[in-house]
Every structure is written in structure tokens, then in C-alpha cells.
Scaffold this motif. Structure first.
Motif, PDB file in Angstrom:
ATOM      1  N   ILE A  40       0.878  -1.188   0.083  1.00  0.00           N
ATOM      2  CA  ILE A  40      -0.058  -0.064  -0.061  1.00  0.00           C
ATOM      3  C   ILE A  40       0.948   1.155  -0.070  1.00  0.00           C
ATOM      4  O   ILE A  40       1.739   1.188   0.865  1.00  0.00           O
ATOM      5  N   VAL A  41       0.840   2.160  -1.058  1.00  0.00           N
ATOM      6  CA  VAL A  41       1.476   3.473  -1.190  1.00  0.00           C
ATOM      7  C   VAL A  41       0.580   4.531  -0.993  1.00  0.00           C
ATOM      8  O   VAL A  41      -0.547   4.526  -1.193  1.00  0.00           O
ATOM      9  N   ASN A  42       1.258   5.753  -0.465  1.00  0.00           N
ATOM     10  CA  ASN A  42       0.333   6.773  -0.331  1.00  0.00           C
ATOM     11  C   ASN A  42       1.296   8.282  -0.654  1.00  0.00           C
ATOM     12  O   ASN A  42       2.454   8.100  -0.824  1.00  0.00           O
ATOM     13  N   ILE A  43       0.819   9.291  -1.214  1.00  0.00           N
ATOM     14  CA  ILE A  43       1.293  10.261  -1.612  1.00  0.00           C
ATOM     15  C   ILE A  43       0.872  11.335  -0.659  1.00  0.00           C
ATOM     16  O   ILE A  43      -0.434  11.598  -0.257  1.00  0.00           O
ATOM     17  N   HIS A  44       1.652  12.105  -0.156  1.00  0.00           N
ATOM     18  CA  HIS A  44       1.278  13.154   1.035  1.00  0.00           C
ATOM     19  C   HIS A  44       2.214  14.642   0.455  1.00  0.00           C
ATOM     20  O   HIS A  44       3.002  14.844   0.409  1.00  0.00           O
ATOM     21  N   PRO A  45       1.080  15.628   0.598  1.00  0.00           N
ATOM     22  CA  PRO A  45       1.894  16.947  -0.027  1.00  0.00           C
ATOM     23  C   PRO A  45       2.904  17.832   1.156  1.00  0.00           C
ATOM     24  O   PRO A  45       2.418  18.737   1.510  1.00  0.00           O
ATOM     25  N   SER A  46       3.656  17.063   1.682  1.00  0.00           N
ATOM     26  CA  SER A  46       4.520  17.663   2.514  1.00  0.00           C
ATOM     27  C   SER A  46       5.860  16.881   2.658  1.00  0.00           C
ATOM     28  O   SER A  46       5.953  15.718   2.116  1.00  0.00           O
ATOM     29  N   MET A  47       7.111  17.339   3.204  1.00  0.00           N
ATOM     30  CA  MET A  47       8.218  16.689   3.600  1.00  0.00           C
ATOM     31  C   MET A  47       8.006  15.945   4.819  1.00  0.00           C
ATOM     32  O   MET A  47       8.372  16.371   5.857  1.00  0.00           O
ATOM     33  N   LEU A  48       7.322  14.729   4.818  1.00  0.00           N
ATOM     34  CA  LEU A  48       7.399  14.012   5.841  1.00  0.00           C
ATOM     35  C   LEU A  48       8.649  13.652   6.767  1.00  0.00           C
ATOM     36  O   LEU A  48       9.375  13.573   5.880  1.00  0.00           O
ATOM     37  N   PRO A  49       8.615  13.855   8.084  1.00  0.00           N
ATOM     38  CA  PRO A  49       7.598  13.741   8.944  1.00  0.00           C
ATOM     39  C   PRO A  49       6.795  14.981   9.227  1.00  0.00           C
ATOM     40  O   PRO A  49       6.067  15.232  10.170  1.00  0.00           O
ATOM     41  N   GLU A  50       7.397  16.201   8.454  1.00  0.00           N
ATOM     42  CA  GLU A  50       6.738  17.526   8.708  1.00  0.00           C
ATOM     43  C   GLU A  50       5.364  17.686   8.101  1.00  0.00           C
ATOM     44  O   GLU A  50       5.037  16.852   7.134  1.00  0.00           O
ATOM     45  N   PHE A  51       4.447  18.214   8.673  1.00  0.00           N
ATOM     46  CA  PHE A  51       3.143  18.451   8.133  1.00  0.00           C
ATOM     47  C   PHE A  51       2.296  17.210   7.990  1.00  0.00           C
ATOM     48  O   PHE A  51       1.881  17.171   7.016  1.00  0.00           O
ATOM     49  N   PRO A  52       2.073  16.204   8.773  1.00  0.00           N
ATOM     50  CA  PRO A  52       1.346  14.830   8.807  1.00  0.00           C
ATOM     51  C   PRO A  52      -0.113  15.447   8.732  1.00  0.00           C
ATOM     52  O   PRO A  52      -0.440  16.242   9.237  1.00  0.00           O
ATOM     53  N   GLY A  53      -0.944  14.497   8.251  1.00  0.00           N
ATOM     54  CA  GLY A  53      -2.440  14.702   8.427  1.00  0.00           C
ATOM     55  C   GLY A  53      -3.024  15.609   7.552  1.00  0.00           C
ATOM     56  O   GLY A  53      -2.533  15.924   6.486  1.00  0.00           O
ATOM     57  N   LYS A  54      -4.167  16.164   8.179  1.00  0.00           N
ATOM     58  CA  LYS A  54      -5.079  17.078   7.258  1.00  0.00           C
ATOM     59  C   LYS A  54      -4.538  18.221   6.792  1.00  0.00           C
ATOM     60  O   LYS A  54      -3.723  18.796   7.753  1.00  0.00           O
ATOM     61  N   ASP A  55      -4.646  18.736   5.467  1.00  0.00           N
ATOM     62  CA  ASP A  55      -4.419  19.917   5.280  1.00  0.00           C
ATOM     63  C   ASP A  55      -2.876  20.457   5.450  1.00  0.00           C
ATOM     64  O   ASP A  55      -2.344  21.418   6.009  1.00  0.00           O
ATOM     65  N   ALA A  56      -2.059  19.784   4.883  1.00  0.00           N
ATOM     66  CA  ALA A  56      -0.657  19.763   5.082  1.00  0.00           C
ATOM     67  C   ALA A  56      -0.035  21.058   4.192  1.00  0.00           C
ATOM     68  O   ALA A  56       0.800  21.847   4.744  1.00  0.00           O
TER      69      ALA A  56
END
Ligand code: GRF
Length: 200
Positions: free
Chosen positions: A105-121
Motif C-alpha cells: 500500500i502506497v500513499n502520496i502526501h503533500p509535505s516533506m514528512l515527517p513534517e506536516f502530517p495529517g489533514k491540510d498539510a
């Protein structure tokens, strides 16, 4: 030909980007199913327009996450889906799906994780007056945007950046990065360091 299922809750622009590269013959994969938890989501229109079958559900119609995930897992197994691709799916994946699709399972997230996880990154990065943000693609574990990182791309936040302009920059990168990482995962099963470097 590898089979994928895309999970989305909203506009589905990443879903569309994946559909487009498959149709252009640049990603040897089939989208067997769009899973969507928001019956009004535009992603569903995109799926219909591209003849991708949909499983649409409302979480509140099920007694628990385990119940709807059991149904989804059974569907995906029937279709022989190899990889789950989260693209704006606004629910945490639970242990029922994780057990069946562990490491797939892969995901795309609009931040440089671990910065700004969760909603409205994007909103989080702007509120923090950050100078940089980015896009992360990662494997999914039981946490909120916490699984092993596959690739990240950094994006400069301009002085006069607006939410709209930043979102546009992020989406432009997402729509190229996700298909290219999926290509590597589906054709080679892994992403090498040289290949990661090439995506920058
Ligand atoms: C993307 O920015 C993605 O990183 C995040 O949700 C957004 C989905 O956008 N997880 P879309 O529905 O693909 O347009």
C-alpha cells in the motif's frame, strides 16, 4: 500486467494522472478498481469517464472500519489486485486491509514528512511560515502518514505564496512523481537510489 486499486476521497487529480500515463502506454498496469468513500467525489466522475469500475461506500453504513475493509479486501483479492495506491483517500487504513496488503500500500502526501502530517498539510506549511515543503511518497503502516519513505521532492515556498499557487506547484510535481514511482514499483518491485535521484 500488474493490477492496482486507487483509493480517493476527492477531486482525483492524481487518479487522473495515473489513468493518463496508463492510456499513453507509459505504465504497464491496469486500474482494476477505484475505491471511494465519498459518493459525491469528482474522482468517481473521472472513473466513469475512463471506464474504471468503482466501489463507493459510506463508512457510516458499516458497523466498523473492519467491516468495510473486509468487504474491500475481498473485492481486491477477487480482482487479483497487486498494489493499493492511496491518492487523496482521507481515511486511515486499518489492520484488516494492512494484514492482507502489508508492504503493498502506497500513499502520496503533500509535505516533506515527517513534517506536516495529517489533514491540510499545505495549510499547515503556510501557517508555520515554512520556507520549504514538498511531496512524499511512502509505504503505508498503521500510523498517520508514518510508513517507510520511498521518495521525497522538495518545493520552495515563495514570499508571496498563496494556497492556490502552492497547491498548483505541489500537484504539478505529484502528477509526475506518482506515476514514475508506480512504474518502478510495478516493473521492478523496488525503487533504487539512482532512480530516486533521477526523479529530482
Ligand atoms: C494530494 O495533494 C495528495 O498528496 C493528498 O491529497 C491530495 C489529493 O488530490 N494526499 P487529488 O484528489 O488527487 O486531486
Amino acid at each position: 500486467m500488474k493490477k492496482i486499486a486507487v483509493f480517493a476521497s476527492g477531486s482525483g487529480s492524481n487518479f487522473q494522472a495515473i489513468v493518463d500515463v496508463i492510456q499513453a502506454g507509459m505504465l504497464p498496469a491496469e486500474i482494476s478498481l477505484l475505491v471511494c468513500d465519498q459518493p459525491g467525489a469528482f474522482a468517481i466522475e473521472r472513473a466513469k469517464a475512463n471506464e474504471v469500475p468503482c466501489f463507493i461506500f459510506k463508512a457510516k453504513d458499516f458497523p466498523s472500519k473492519a467491516d468495510y475493509e473486509k468487504e474491500i479486501a475481498a473485492l481486491l483479492q477477487d480482482l487479483n489486485v497487486d498494489l493499493i495506491v492511496l491518492a487523496g483517500y482521507m481515511r486511515l487504513i486499518g489492520s484488516t486491509l494492512l494484514k492482507v496488503y502489508e508492504g503493498r500500500i502506497v500513499n502520496i502526501h503533500p509535505s516533506m514528512l515527517p513534517e506536516f502530517p495529517g489533514k491540510d498539510a499545505i495549510g499547515q506549511a503556510l501557517a508555520a511560515k515554512a520556507k520549504w515543503t514538498g511531496v512524499t511518497i511512502h509505504f503505508v503502516d498503521e500510523g498517520m502518514d508514518t510508513g517507510p519513505i520511498i521518495v521525497q521532492e522538495r518545493i520552495r515556498i515563495a514570499e508571496n505564496e498563496t494556497r492556490e499557487s502552492l497547491q498548483k506547484k505541489i500537484q504539478t510535481i505529484e502528477h509526475k512523481l506518482y506515476p514514475s514511482i508506480l512504474h518502478m514499483l510495478l516493473t521492478q518491485g523496488e525503487v533504487t537510489n539512482e532512480e530516486k535521484a533521477r526523479t529530482y
